[in-house]
Design a protein around this motif. Structure first.
Motif, PDB file in Angstrom:
ATOM      1  N   ASN B  97       0.836  -1.193   0.000  1.00  0.00           N
ATOM      2  CA  ASN B  97       0.000   0.000   0.000  1.00  0.00           C
ATOM      3  C   ASN B  97       0.879   1.255   0.000  1.00  0.00           C
ATOM      4  OD1 ASN B  97      -1.863   1.979   0.404  1.00  0.00           O
ATOM      5  ND2 ASN B  97      -2.923   0.919   2.068  1.00  0.00           N
ATOM      6  N   ASN B 100       0.920   3.759   2.888  1.00  0.00           N
ATOM      7  CA  ASN B 100       1.641   3.499   4.130  1.00  0.00           C
ATOM      8  C   ASN B 100       3.112   3.857   4.015  1.00  0.00           C
ATOM      9  OD1 ASN B 100      -0.737   2.462   4.982  1.00  0.00           O
ATOM     10  ND2 ASN B 100      -0.125   0.324   4.823  1.00  0.00           N
ATOM     11  N   GLN B 101       3.579   4.016   2.791  1.00  0.00           N
ATOM     12  CA  GLN B 101       5.002   4.206   2.574  1.00  0.00           C
ATOM     13  C   GLN B 101       5.374   5.672   2.355  1.00  0.00           C
ATOM     14  OE1 GLN B 101       6.436   0.927   0.645  1.00  0.00           O
ATOM     15  NE2 GLN B 101       8.496   1.626   0.311  1.00  0.00           N
TER      16      GLN B 101
END
Ligand SMILES: Nc1ncnc2c1ncn2[C@@H]1O[C@H](COP(=O)(O)OP(=O)(O)OP(=O)(O)O)[C@@H](O)[C@H]1O
Ligand SMILES: Nc1ncnc2c1ncn2[C@@H]1O[C@H](COP(=O)(O)OP(=O)(O)O)[C@@H](O)[C@H]1O
Ligand SMILES: [Mg+2]
Ligand SMILES: [Mg+2]
Lengths: 281, 289
Positions: B97, B100-101
């Motif tokens: 995802n 999220n990074q």
């Protein structure tokens, strides 16, 4: 029946990062239908489906379920419509797998025997082993978390089942078995199913009607075979046709008089029809 | 790091791993893994849910340390604390995802983040960020906010954030799982380019067999062990085995296999739509009497 009437959804309205995620959408979902929703990432699919049980409220327009406005009924406590969110992490919060899946049935005020029965049924539905009931859902692999998220909605046995990219992260067997179970459940219980998916093969196999979203608008709608007859239009907006359809289009380019196919079953029938015609000549 | 032999690979020697958990009898997430992944390779890793893929990936850059056995990254053991920066510089990780990074709102800032952590001077940082963004064909989004990007573009920004530190290996854990077909193709094209033009090794974890078919080598995981390790064509010939461990084959491979069961004579392990069409045409042209 669920009806979207002129539904517009704007995130961060009035702010510099304002985003129109749905733009005057009009749609109708009949009872007992199996509908697919496809579109590029960011086209508005998740925003669209989260309106179905009032998780999101339209900026303007309304959503009617059996004639009643769903946003008036209160926040998301609508057991008729179960939504499996795109990101399982958004949905998982309990300490054990059992508590997680039992959460919905508990809120429905079912008795404890029925709750246990529902949890067991849902675990079996998504192919999870019973020995993880007391495990924390956070200690599971990505695909196992996805299965928990699906099971917790299945356990409520909603009349309308909404699945936002449910097979992303599932292994091949999981994809096939869970979709097959959903399909059989839909046939048997006349459940309405709304499936958001990037997997054209699974859309071709299970869905009756397809809705195509493009930049916040519905730009195509039709029977699944009609939609996949338009590979160029689909590719223009970042989508595609199933792989087997691609192979058969290539065969057509090689000079064979084949019909377009979208599933393995259609492909087999068409191949043998063609072979027979050619041999008879 | 002193005295270690210079090697051009990641080597896993007899790696065992279990997530210690009080409630569970210690189940092995990795069970006696021996693998070598060399610089410049393009490897796909496939396996059923829970088979150990992500656990394996996290061993490649020292996010997880083996319970027993060793992981050597270009000769450096992931157990050695003092090598951890060297290892993280050489093995970049991209997850499923992108949201999220990505930490910052502006693309450029996000890509620069890793370099800032490494203490790279401002001027050099700016140059490297620009170079990386143009390698990925996303330079035009330099000043864009991440929220304006499509999922595929966001995933490219996440890849840029890893590429900018010039790693020898990029490990992607289901990084295309949430993308539409076009974005998935875009990401795969870029990975192919990074691999062939810059010689960066790619380790791609995926549930899409069509995507795995584009690698040079496929590692098949099953219950914490390596079940198969071979070229796509060889791996996808083993349809029955793959199905018995929760996997499958590309759709056209499956189709050819089913026709064979119905008495047709198609080569095994066809993974490409074009090749499939050509083989079908051969049969239609005339039966091999
Ligand atoms: N944080 C954790 N704590 C305890 N056990 C874990 C944890 N993460 C994973 N596991 C277990 O370790 C095993 C391997 O998990 P892993 O995440 O590596 O699988 P995977 O192959 O990546 O699966 P998926 O396809 O679902 O992503 C599984 O049995 C899983 O339940
Ligand atoms: N919570 C949110 N806040 C602000 N913008 C959002 C939010 N969720 C989605 N968006 C934006 O709305 C648009 C549609 O997103 P989404 O419904 O998630 O699309 P899809 O599911 O088709 O990928 C995108 O431009 C996205 O960036
Ligand atoms: Mg979405
Ligand atoms: Mg994983």
């Amino acid at each position: 029946m669920i009806v979207y009437e002129n539904v517009t959804h704007i995130y961060n309205r009035g702010l510099p990062n304002q985003q129109i995620a749905l733009d005057d959408v009009n749609l109708r979902f009949e009872d007992g239908e199996f509908v697919g929703i496809i579109g590029r990432t960011g086209s508005g699919k998740s925003t669209l489906v989260q309106h179905m049980n009032g998780l999101l409220k339209p900026t303007t327009g309304r959503i009617l379920m059996d004639g009643k406005d769903v946003s008036i009924k209160g926040l998301g406590i609508n057991f008729n419509v179960g939504i499996v969110l795109q990101n399982p992490e958004d949905q998982i919060f309990e300490q054990t797998v059992f508590k997680e899946i039992a959460f919905g049935p508990q809120n429905m005020k079912l008795d404890s025997g029925e709750i246990k029965r529902r949890v067991a049924m849902a675990m079996d539905f998504v192919g999870l082993p019973k020995d993880i009931l007391e495990t924390s859902p956070f200690d599971l692999s990505g695909g196992q978390k996805r299965r928990i998220a699906i099971a917790s909605v299945i356990a409520m046995q909603p009349r309308v089942l909404v699945l936002d990219e449910p097979t992303s992260g599932l292994d091949s067997a999981g994809k096939k078995n869970i979709l097959q179970r959903i399909y059989e459940h839909h046939k048997k219980e006349k459940t309405t199913v709304v499936l958001v998916s990037h997997n054209m093969e699974e859309v071709a196999q299970y869905v009756e009607r397809v809705v195509v979203l493009e930049k916040a608008k519905v730009t195509m709608e039709g029977k699944v075979d009609e939609i996949f007859e338009k590979p160029n239009e689909l590719r223009k907006i970042g989508l595609d046709i199933p792989r087997i359809s691609v192979a058969f289009l290539k065969l057509k380019e090689l000079g064979y008089d084949v019909k377009n196919v979208h599933t393995l079953k259609q492909a087999k029938t068409e191949f043998f029809r063609l072979k027979k015609t050619l041999q008879e000549r | 790091m002193q005295g270690r032999k210079k090697q051009n690979m990641i080597e896993l020697k007899n790696v065992h791993f279990s997530y210690e958990s009080a409630t569970k009898d210690t189940k092995l997430a990795l069970n006696r893994i021996n693998l070598k992944i060399s610089c410049g390779e393009f490897v796909a890793v496939v396996g059923a849910n829970g088979s150990g893929k992500s656990t394996l990936a996290k061993h490649l850059n020292g996010l997880l340390i083996p319970t027993s056995g060793d992981v050597l990254v270009l000769g450096a053991n992931t157990k050695c604390e003092e090598d951890s920066i060297f290892i993280k510089k050489n093995v970049g990780m991209v997850f499923q995802n992108p949201d999220n990074q990505l930490v910052f709102t502006i693309v450029e800032e996000d890509v620069a983040f890793a370099l800032e952590n490494l203490g790279v001077p401002q001027q050099e940082m700016r140059e490297r960020v620009e170079k990386t963004l143009s390698q990925l064909n996303i330079l035009e989004y330099k000043n864009a906010s991440n929220a304006e990007l499509s999922g595929g573009q966001k995933q490219l920004v996440a890849i840029a954030g890893v590429l900018v530190i010039n790693p020898k290996f990029i490990v992607l854990d289901e990084s295309t799982a949430m993308l539409d077909p076009q974005s998935r193709d875009d990401v795969m094209c870029i990975l192919k380019k990074l691999n062939s033009e810059l010689g960066i090794a790619v380790v791609l974890i995926t549930h899409f067999m069509e995507e795995a078919a584009l690698a040079e080598r496929i590692i098949v995981m099953n219950e914490g062990k390596v079940e198969l390790d071979d070229s796509p064509r060889q791996v996808f010939k083993k349809l029955e085995l793959l199905e018995s461990i929760g996997l499958s084959v590309p759709q056209v491979t499956k189709f050819c296999h089913e026709l064979n069961l119905l008495g047709e004579n198609l080569p095994l392990g066809i993974v490409d739509e074009n090749e499939c069409a050509i083989e079908l045409a051969k049969i239609l042209k005339g039966p091999r009497r």
